[in-house]
Design a protein around this motif. Structure first.
Motif, mmCIF file in Angstrom:
data_model
loop_
_atom_site.group_PDB
_atom_site.id
_atom_site.type_symbol
_atom_site.label_atom_id
_atom_site.label_comp_id
_atom_site.label_asym_id
_atom_site.label_seq_id
_atom_site.Cartn_x
_atom_site.Cartn_y
_atom_site.Cartn_z
ATOM 1 N N SER A 1 32.843 -113.550 -32.717
ATOM 2 C CA SER A 1 32.695 -112.595 -33.697
ATOM 3 C C SER A 1 31.022 -112.478 -34.042
ATOM 4 N N ALA A 2 30.378 -113.792 -34.006
ATOM 5 C CA ALA A 2 29.068 -113.814 -34.240
ATOM 6 C C ALA A 2 28.314 -113.218 -33.475
ATOM 7 N N ALA A 3 28.434 -113.264 -32.316
ATOM 8 C CA ALA A 3 27.577 -112.598 -31.524
ATOM 9 C C ALA A 3 27.617 -110.990 -31.590
ATOM 10 N N GLY A 4 28.726 -110.279 -31.602
ATOM 11 C CA GLY A 4 28.661 -108.964 -32.084
ATOM 12 C C GLY A 4 28.146 -108.418 -33.518
ATOM 13 N N GLU A 5 28.303 -109.329 -34.389
ATOM 14 C CA GLU A 5 27.781 -109.266 -35.889
ATOM 15 C C GLU A 5 26.370 -109.431 -35.888
ATOM 16 N N LEU B 1 25.233 -110.368 -25.319
ATOM 17 C CA LEU B 1 23.945 -111.445 -24.993
ATOM 18 C C LEU B 1 22.980 -110.522 -24.286
ATOM 19 N N SER B 2 23.409 -109.892 -23.350
ATOM 20 C CA SER B 2 22.402 -109.065 -22.338
ATOM 21 C C SER B 2 21.793 -108.117 -23.262
ATOM 22 N N ALA C 1 14.142 -115.959 -30.325
ATOM 23 C CA ALA C 1 14.625 -116.560 -31.505
ATOM 24 C C ALA C 1 15.897 -115.825 -32.383
ATOM 25 N N CYS C 2 15.941 -114.531 -31.953
ATOM 26 C CA CYS C 2 17.066 -113.799 -32.514
ATOM 27 C C CYS C 2 18.501 -114.222 -31.688
ATOM 28 N N TRP C 3 18.516 -114.343 -30.552
ATOM 29 C CA TRP C 3 19.797 -114.604 -29.953
ATOM 30 C C TRP C 3 19.983 -116.098 -29.340
ATOM 31 N N GLN C 4 18.972 -116.765 -29.222
ATOM 32 C CA GLN C 4 18.766 -118.235 -28.382
ATOM 33 C C GLN C 4 19.985 -118.957 -28.790
ATOM 34 N N ASP D 1 10.537 -111.114 -35.629
ATOM 35 C CA ASP D 1 11.747 -112.006 -35.408
ATOM 36 C C ASP D 1 12.638 -111.557 -36.265
ATOM 37 N N TYR D 2 13.596 -110.424 -36.526
ATOM 38 C CA TYR D 2 14.474 -109.781 -37.364
ATOM 39 C C TYR D 2 15.445 -110.933 -37.797
ATOM 40 N N TRP D 3 15.687 -111.620 -36.973
ATOM 41 C CA TRP D 3 16.777 -112.670 -37.344
ATOM 42 C C TRP D 3 16.193 -113.619 -38.433
ATOM 43 N N HIS D 4 14.931 -114.086 -38.326
ATOM 44 C CA HIS D 4 14.360 -115.072 -39.289
ATOM 45 C C HIS D 4 14.144 -114.117 -40.665
ATOM 46 N N PHE D 5 13.819 -113.012 -40.245
ATOM 47 C CA PHE D 5 13.843 -112.185 -41.498
ATOM 48 C C PHE D 5 15.095 -112.063 -42.317
ATOM 49 N N LEU D 6 16.049 -111.754 -41.719
ATOM 50 C CA LEU D 6 17.393 -111.439 -42.317
ATOM 51 C C LEU D 6 17.940 -113.032 -42.919
ATOM 52 N N THR D 7 17.747 -114.052 -42.251
ATOM 53 C CA THR D 7 18.042 -115.295 -42.939
ATOM 54 C C THR D 7 17.206 -115.558 -44.169
#
Length: 463
Positions: free
Chosen positions: A364-368, A297-298, A307-310, A433-439
């Motif tokens: 596992s979700a955090a590492g993935e 997380l750090s 938005a990618c880790w909240q 926001d890479y996580w939004h892009f991936l979703t």
């Protein structure tokens, strides 16, 4: 010759006169003897006519008497055969009604009862005809004998017609009777199977107890079947065929389940012990892994937008809480196992497994998440091309064998193209926001896959 004193006087007859008188006496005796057989012959019929015996020569009256007697005998035979047929058919009707309570079976019972009333009526008329005529009377007249013959013949004919009705009714019972007899034939084997199942369950419980397993709950379930066994022993005559069959099947099924569980108890005990050890080890491992989430997380906070880790912020705390809850349930499961409360132990272990699975997924979700964000940050074009390929593949399938795509397929694919373009546009800027892009790319690929599946289903079904 003159008389002398002391000597009676005698009359002197001429010799010829004496001979004539002697000859007449002999003639009379001879005639008397000759007439005796004729008198005896005339007297014999009168002698035998007395004492209640019939006359030897009755003429027309005796002929009518014989015909009436023959009619009486024929009527008696018809009466006996009808009575026998009725009693035999009553067994068939009782068989049907004992097994079947359908409207058809109830109608059989009512029809047979009505037919019984008809039989009673014709039987009564037959008995009245027999009682009305004494064919053994000495003074039976020809007209009386003729009348008796007519009435007895009519009674016989009515008995025969009723017998025919009874036979037709009996023939109509064949389907229901066959079904009933089949079910009756099932009763004894079904009851015996139930008894054997109960015996096998009892033996299985004894074997489990010999291995130190109490199986109190199984013993209670087996004891609850005792009243059912009593009813089975009382038989179908008291409780009905269908009910007895259902009871036997139910007892056999329940006893079989008890036996199976009793036979599985040793394996269940060993499996429970193994799961306790395995889940305890897994909980310890997850405790270690949960401690590694904070560094992940750090790094996410340092390199990517919030938005990618909240949504992962609560993972460490939730993981620790889940592990503590799992360890508590493990202790409860251990206590249940020691008390041989197998259902409780199994349920608690399932709860532990669910808690650990949830924790494992979160950790596992955090590492993935970090791995995927690193990959798309390094080469976002690879994700874009992968998604475009999925869309093009769906478009080719939609156009296969067509000059224009089906609107039902074209619309979602056009929407997928637009959605991908909008997702690519979000990569502009300093901290995308890479996580939004991936979703979004994941959603686009799922939409394309849905169109492909729908097309194949429609074509496979000939639509």
């Amino acid at each position: 010759m003159t008389a002398t004193p002391g000597t009676p006087a005698t009359r002197t007859y001429p010799p010829s006169t004496a001979r004539v008188r002697g000859g007449s006496s002999a003639l009379r005796d001879t005639l008397t003897l000759m007439s005796l057989p004729l008198l005896a012959a005339l007297a014999l019929p009168a002698a035998f006519a007395g004492g209640g015996t019939r006359r030897w020569f009755g003429g027309r009256a005796e002929s009518q008497r014989a015909e009436a007697q023959a009619a009486k005998d024929a009527a008696a035979t018809a009466f006996y055969e009808l009575d026998t047929a009725q009693r035999e058919l009553s067994i068939s009707v009782e068989t049907i009604t004992a097994v079947d309570d359908s409207p058809a079976a109830r109608r059989v019972a009512s029809d047979f009862a009505a037919l019984g009333l008809r039989i009673d009526e014709v039987s009564q008329r037959y008995i009245q005809a027999v009682d009305a005529h004494d064919l053994d009377r000495d003074d039976l007249e020809a007209s009386a004998a003729s009348r008796a013959r007519s009435e007895l013949t009519a009674a016989k004919d009515e008995l025969l017609r009723t017998r025919q009705e009874l036979d037709r009714f009996g023939s109509s019972l064949a389907p229901l009777l066959g079904k009933a007899e089949t079910q009756l034939a099932r009763v004894a084997p079904a009851v015996e199977r139930a008894r054997q199942a109960l015996l096998a369950a009892s033996n299985a419980l004894d074997a489990a107890r010999e291995k130190g397993l109490r199986a109190d709950d199984l013993a209670g379930r087996l004891a609850a079947l005792s009243p059912e066994l009593t009813k089975l022993n009382q038989g179908a005559g008291q409780h009905g065929v269908q009910q007895t069959l259902e009871r036997a099947e139910r007892v056999q099924r329940e006893a079989g389940a008890i036996r199976a569980e009793a036979e599985r108890l040793p394996a269940l005990a060993a499996e429970t012990d193994h799961r306790l050890v395995s889940l305890r080890t897994r909980a310890q491992a997850l405790t270690t892994r949960a401690g590694q989430v904070d560094p992940v997380l750090s790094e996410l906070r340092r390199r990517f937008a919030a938005a990618c880790w909240q949504d992962l912020q609560q993972v460490p705390e939730q993981a620790a809480q889940n592990v503590r809850q799992a360890e508590l349930k493990l202790r409860e499961a251990q206590s249940a196992r020691e008390a041989q409360r197998w259902p409780d132990a199994t349920s608690l272990l399932s709860t532990v497994r669910a808690l650990l699975n949830t924790t494992d997924e979160a950790v596992s979700a955090a590492g993935e998440r970090l791995t995927r964000l690193n990959a798309v940050q390094k080469d976002p074009q690879a994700e874009i091309e992968r998604t475009r390929f999925a869309i093009r593949d769906a478009q080719r399938l939609a156009m296969s064998g067509r000059t224009a795509p089906d609107p039902r397929h074209a619309a979602p694919l056009d929407e997928a193209v637009g959605r991908l373009e909008r997702a690519v546009a979000t990569l502009q800027g300093r901290h995308p926001d890479y996580w939004h892009f991936l979703t979004e790319t994941d959603a686009v690929r799922r939409a394309a896959a849905g169109v492909v599946a729908r097309i194949r289903e429609e074509r496979g079904g000939g639509r």
